[in-house]
Design an enzyme around this catalytic site. Structure first.
Site, PDB file in Angstrom:
ATOM      1  N   LEU A 243       0.836  -1.189   0.000  1.00 36.38           N
ATOM      2  CA  LEU A 243       0.000   0.000   0.000  1.00 36.38           C
ATOM      3  C   LEU A 243       0.879   1.250   0.000  1.00 36.38           C
ATOM      4  O   LEU A 243       1.598   1.517   0.965  1.00 36.38           O
ATOM      5  CB  LEU A 243      -0.925  -0.005   1.220  1.00 36.38           C
ATOM      6  CG  LEU A 243      -1.771  -1.282   1.389  1.00 36.38           C
ATOM      7  CD1 LEU A 243      -2.521  -1.245   2.711  1.00 36.38           C
ATOM      8  CD2 LEU A 243      -2.727  -1.446   0.221  1.00 36.38           C
ATOM      9  N   ASP A 244       0.807   2.002  -1.069  1.00 37.21           N
ATOM     10  CA  ASP A 244       1.695   3.137  -1.260  1.00 37.21           C
ATOM     11  C   ASP A 244       1.364   4.281  -0.307  1.00 37.21           C
ATOM     12  O   ASP A 244       0.200   4.668  -0.146  1.00 37.21           O
ATOM     13  CB  ASP A 244       1.571   3.625  -2.712  1.00 37.21           C
ATOM     14  CG  ASP A 244       2.450   4.813  -3.011  1.00 37.21           C
ATOM     15  OD1 ASP A 244       3.681   4.664  -2.946  1.00 37.21           O
ATOM     16  OD2 ASP A 244       1.904   5.898  -3.290  1.00 37.21           O
ATOM     17  N   ALA A 245       2.388   4.836   0.330  1.00 38.39           N
ATOM     18  CA  ALA A 245       2.316   6.085   1.097  1.00 38.39           C
ATOM     19  C   ALA A 245       1.037   6.216   1.915  1.00 38.39           C
ATOM     20  O   ALA A 245       0.256   7.151   1.743  1.00 38.39           O
ATOM     21  CB  ALA A 245       2.466   7.276   0.153  1.00 38.39           C
ATOM     22  N   HIS A 247       0.661   7.185   4.814  1.00 33.86           N
ATOM     23  CA  HIS A 247       0.633   8.401   5.625  1.00 33.86           C
ATOM     24  C   HIS A 247      -0.116   9.532   4.926  1.00 33.86           C
ATOM     25  O   HIS A 247      -0.511  10.508   5.573  1.00 33.86           O
ATOM     26  CB  HIS A 247       2.063   8.851   5.950  1.00 33.86           C
ATOM     27  CG  HIS A 247       2.944   8.968   4.741  1.00 33.86           C
ATOM     28  ND1 HIS A 247       3.654   7.899   4.247  1.00 33.86           N
ATOM     29  CD2 HIS A 247       3.208  10.013   3.922  1.00 33.86           C
ATOM     30  CE1 HIS A 247       4.331   8.292   3.173  1.00 33.86           C
ATOM     31  NE2 HIS A 247       4.073   9.565   2.954  1.00 33.86           N
ATOM     32  N   GLU A 281       3.643   1.182   2.972  1.00 33.05           N
ATOM     33  CA  GLU A 281       4.727   2.158   2.947  1.00 33.05           C
ATOM     34  C   GLU A 281       4.261   3.321   3.810  1.00 33.05           C
ATOM     35  O   GLU A 281       3.233   3.932   3.536  1.00 33.05           O
ATOM     36  CB  GLU A 281       5.017   2.659   1.534  1.00 33.05           C
ATOM     37  CG  GLU A 281       6.142   3.684   1.521  1.00 33.05           C
ATOM     38  CD  GLU A 281       6.137   4.592   0.303  1.00 33.05           C
ATOM     39  OE1 GLU A 281       7.172   5.208   0.034  1.00 33.05           O
ATOM     40  OE2 GLU A 281       5.095   4.701  -0.370  1.00 33.05           O
ATOM     41  N   ASP A 305      12.379   2.604   6.003  1.00 40.35           N
ATOM     42  CA  ASP A 305      13.394   3.415   5.329  1.00 40.35           C
ATOM     43  C   ASP A 305      14.591   3.734   6.221  1.00 40.35           C
ATOM     44  O   ASP A 305      15.687   4.005   5.713  1.00 40.35           O
ATOM     45  CB  ASP A 305      12.776   4.730   4.844  1.00 40.35           C
ATOM     46  CG  ASP A 305      12.081   4.595   3.493  1.00 40.35           C
ATOM     47  OD1 ASP A 305      12.229   3.540   2.844  1.00 40.35           O
ATOM     48  OD2 ASP A 305      11.382   5.542   3.094  1.00 40.35           O
ATOM     49  N   ASP A 306      14.406   3.727   7.546  1.00 44.50           N
ATOM     50  CA  ASP A 306      15.512   4.120   8.426  1.00 44.50           C
ATOM     51  C   ASP A 306      16.717   3.202   8.274  1.00 44.50           C
ATOM     52  O   ASP A 306      17.866   3.657   8.281  1.00 44.50           O
ATOM     53  CB  ASP A 306      15.049   4.151   9.882  1.00 44.50           C
ATOM     54  CG  ASP A 306      14.331   5.457  10.232  1.00 44.50           C
ATOM     55  OD1 ASP A 306      13.847   6.134   9.298  1.00 44.50           O
ATOM     56  OD2 ASP A 306      14.242   5.791  11.426  1.00 44.50           O
ATOM     57  N   ILE A 307      16.483   1.908   8.167  1.00 43.85           N
ATOM     58  CA  ILE A 307      17.611   0.989   7.976  1.00 43.85           C
ATOM     59  C   ILE A 307      18.303   1.290   6.652  1.00 43.85           C
ATOM     60  O   ILE A 307      19.541   1.314   6.566  1.00 43.85           O
ATOM     61  CB  ILE A 307      17.149  -0.478   8.055  1.00 43.85           C
ATOM     62  CG1 ILE A 307      16.760  -0.825   9.502  1.00 43.85           C
ATOM     63  CG2 ILE A 307      18.235  -1.425   7.551  1.00 43.85           C
ATOM     64  CD1 ILE A 307      16.244  -2.229   9.684  1.00 43.85           C
ATOM     65  N   HIS A 308      17.516   1.520   5.608  1.00 44.34           N
ATOM     66  CA  HIS A 308      18.111   1.884   4.326  1.00 44.34           C
ATOM     67  C   HIS A 308      18.953   3.141   4.448  1.00 44.34           C
ATOM     68  O   HIS A 308      20.101   3.197   3.984  1.00 44.34           O
ATOM     69  CB  HIS A 308      17.033   2.113   3.267  1.00 44.34           C
ATOM     70  CG  HIS A 308      17.558   2.789   2.039  1.00 44.34           C
ATOM     71  ND1 HIS A 308      17.610   4.166   1.913  1.00 44.34           N
ATOM     72  CD2 HIS A 308      18.111   2.295   0.891  1.00 44.34           C
ATOM     73  CE1 HIS A 308      18.159   4.480   0.754  1.00 44.34           C
ATOM     74  NE2 HIS A 308      18.461   3.356   0.109  1.00 44.34           N
ATOM     75  N   HIS A 309      18.392   4.188   5.067  1.00 42.46           N
ATOM     76  CA  HIS A 309      19.109   5.462   5.158  1.00 42.46           C
ATOM     77  C   HIS A 309      20.415   5.310   5.939  1.00 42.46           C
ATOM     78  O   HIS A 309      21.457   5.859   5.555  1.00 42.46           O
ATOM     79  CB  HIS A 309      18.235   6.514   5.830  1.00 42.46           C
ATOM     80  CG  HIS A 309      16.993   6.868   5.054  1.00 42.46           C
ATOM     81  ND1 HIS A 309      16.787   6.475   3.757  1.00 42.46           N
ATOM     82  CD2 HIS A 309      15.895   7.599   5.420  1.00 42.46           C
ATOM     83  CE1 HIS A 309      15.622   6.944   3.336  1.00 42.46           C
ATOM     84  NE2 HIS A 309      15.060   7.623   4.318  1.00 42.46           N
TER      85      HIS A 309
END
Length: 572
Positions: A243-245, A247, A281, A305-309
């Site tokens: 499910l996109d975005a 938020h 997401e 995303d935090d792990i990616h960043h």
């Protein structure tokens, strides 16, 4: 042969249906619905709706087939496909590995049927889920799919609805589950007419109009979304949705639309007798998204995303834009141990505090997807450059080892497993000149916020941008990284410690100055050297080497690379 046409259209005073060139009046059917039964209509019949005194028909908001694109007429389509996957048991997300791909650039032909020819590569790699970027009908021929306007129809240049069913069936025959990226937070800028039918819209996001999920007359709008969710899973035999975005969903009801989705998917899962998965997401860093109902929304998982960043910033040294708070080994260790780096801490990029802590005692890590890259984190860079543009094979192996031996659900993006050198850039193909220019200007303005100069931004409307983004499969034959990925995935399969999702049994040691960290996975140690120099790692008197394959004793299981090793340590 007859066909009944129905449409929810409480706004117009009169609705007619145009079918194969003949116009028929539609009668009110209650609740804002209109209905008409037309003789001599059936599968393949072209139709559209005429609202009030309009002379140009518009597509069915629930169209299942748009052979001529979103500006053309809809076509009658029945879900009469003869499936042969009745024995498919489904696949639950825990323990699985997800592989995200874009159909238009996955193969030279860019179709669902041509993608079937590459599925054996994914089987040999060892992944469990194929995640497709959006399939819904959108304006133009090529694009990412996030500007869809007819959510029930499969984008025709990819092959249309039957092609998606063939693809899903081929995946199931090979033991691969299929997840589809679905966009419910906004509609695209061209080809959409929902607001002409009813009160579908309630404002805008930065990407386009957003749906009326909680205002007056919103019940049928929510039904439009919920029916779409269950239709993809039931009628196309999909195993899950991303499910996109979420938020950006504007919903003020006591029962959020995400909670309703999860509840209805649970019911459908019981009916079809196989696992069905919803993955969000979310930019909120809020564990309530995956907390079971009624305390949370009850989705199966969310992207992290935090792990990616943390990983990208630590490996590349990049600090501009939203990477400003990331990059230290300590930050990476925190995100690995506690899911979110920003868990109530101050976000410099947002200029406010952000996130909420995860209860690592009760929340399994498989509810969060970890990755070295995804379509956003490559394609929303000015040049669409991959990590392979900046890192050695050894450091790419480090990134893969951290993700694939972590307690989280790993996700790969197409081509990363061999270190693809082709970019994945943002591309679109709007035919309207004004929309072409606004898309170009919007991308330049967006990237300026992240510190990129306009000259660095690939032109999204240039066909060459799309062509550059296609995978080059000739690279695979000479890709040493591919064997590292295969070994890591096989190791995750062989040792239950590596897929154990219990965060309270997981810890990370690190050394900021020497730039190494160690993941403790039961009796396994994953030693990752993020520097460019060989390191010797010693923890509590235990000697672990990371400058190549290393053994602690003669019976240790070892998978090593230039900069990492996975070793088994016997109890002393």
């Amino acid at each position: 042969m007859t066909e009944t046409f129905r449409v929810w259209a409480p706004v117009p005073r009169r609705v007619r249906v145009l079918v194969d060139g003949a116009t028929s009046a539609m009668e009110p059917a209650g609740g804002g619905w209109w209905q008409s039964t037309v003789d001599s209509a059936g599968p393949g019949s072209r139709y559209g709706f005429l609202l009030d005194d309009a002379t140009e028909p518009v597509a069915d908001p629930r169209s299942l087939w748009q052979p001529d694109g979103v500006h053309g007429l809809s076509a009658v389509y029945h879900h009469s496909y003869e499936w042969s996957d009745q024995s498919w048991p489904g696949r639950a997300l825990p323990g699985g590995i997800v592989y995200e791909l874009h159909i238009g650039t996955f193969t030279p032909d860019g179709t669902l049927d041509s993608a079937i020819g590459r599925l054996d590569h994914l089987v040999e790699l060892g992944v469990d889920f194929v995640e497709l970027m959006p399939m819904n009908a959108f304006n133009g021929v090529w694009g990412w799919g996030y500007d869809g306007v007819l959510w029930y129809a499969v984008h025709q240049p990819y092959g249309g609805p039957d092609a998606l069913k063939r693809f899903v069936e081929a995946c199931h025959q090979r033991g691969l589950a299929v997840i589809l990226d679905a966009v419910y937070n906004h509609l695209g800028p061209s080809g959409g007419h929902l607001d002409e039918f009813g009160p579908y819209f309630a404002g805008r996001t930065i990407w386009g109009p957003t749906l009326n999920l909680s205002g007056p007359d919103s019940d049928e709008v929510r039904r439009y979304v919920l029916d779409n969710v269950t239709s993809w899973l039931r009628d196309f035999h999909l195993d899950g949705l991303r499910l996109d975005a979420v938020h950006a969903l504007s919903d003020n009801r006591a029962v959020h639309i995400l909670e309703e989705m999860a509840a209805e998917v649970d019911v459908l899962s019981a009916q079809v007798r196989r696992p069905l998965t919803l993955i969000a997401e979310s930019d909120l860093n809020d564990p309530r998204v995956v907390t079971p109902r009624p305390a949370g929304y009850g989705l199966a998982a969310q992207w992290n995303d935090d792990i990616h960043h943390c990983l990208r910033a630590a490996l590349t040294g990049e600090r501009r834009g939203y990477y400003v708070d990331f990059g230290s080994i300590e930050a990476l260790a925190k995100a690995l141990e506690r899911v979110f780096f920003h868990d109530g801490t101050y976000s410099t990029f947002r200029r406010r505090h952000h996130g909420r802590p995860v209860d690592t005692l009760t929340t399994p890590a498989h509810r969060f997807l970890a990755y070295t890259c995804d379509h956003d984190q490559i394609g929303n860079r000015a040049a669409g450059d991959r990590l392979s543009t900046h890192l050695s094979v050894g450091l790419l192996g480090v990134a893969a080892a951290i993700v694939l031996t972590s307690p989280y659900t790993p996700m790969l993006f197409m081509g990363e497993e061999w270190g693809s050198r082709t970019p994945f850039q943002f591309f679109s193909s709007h035919p309207e000149p004004a929309l072409v220019e606004s898309t170009r200007a919007g991308r330049i303005a967006e990237f300026a916020e992240h510190g990129w100069d306009a000259a660095e931004v690939a032109d999204p409307m240039d066909p060459a941008t799309f062509q550059r983004s296609k995978l080059d499969w000739s690279e695979v034959d000479s890709a040493p990284l591919l064997e590292i990925y295969r070994k890591l995935i096989a190791l995750r399969r062989s040792y239950g410690q590596l897929s154990d999702p219990r965060l309270d049994r997981f810890s990370v040691d690190f050394n900021e100055d020497e730039r190494w960290l160690v993941l403790h996975r039961g009796d396994l140690r994953v030693i990752a050297n993020l520097s460019t120099e060989p390191r010797t790692v010693r923890i509590a008197g235990e000697l672990l080497l990371t400058n190549g394959p290393s053994t602690v004793d003669s019976e240790a299981t070892t998978v090593g690379g230039e900069c990492f090793a996975v070793v088994q340590v016997k109890d002393r």
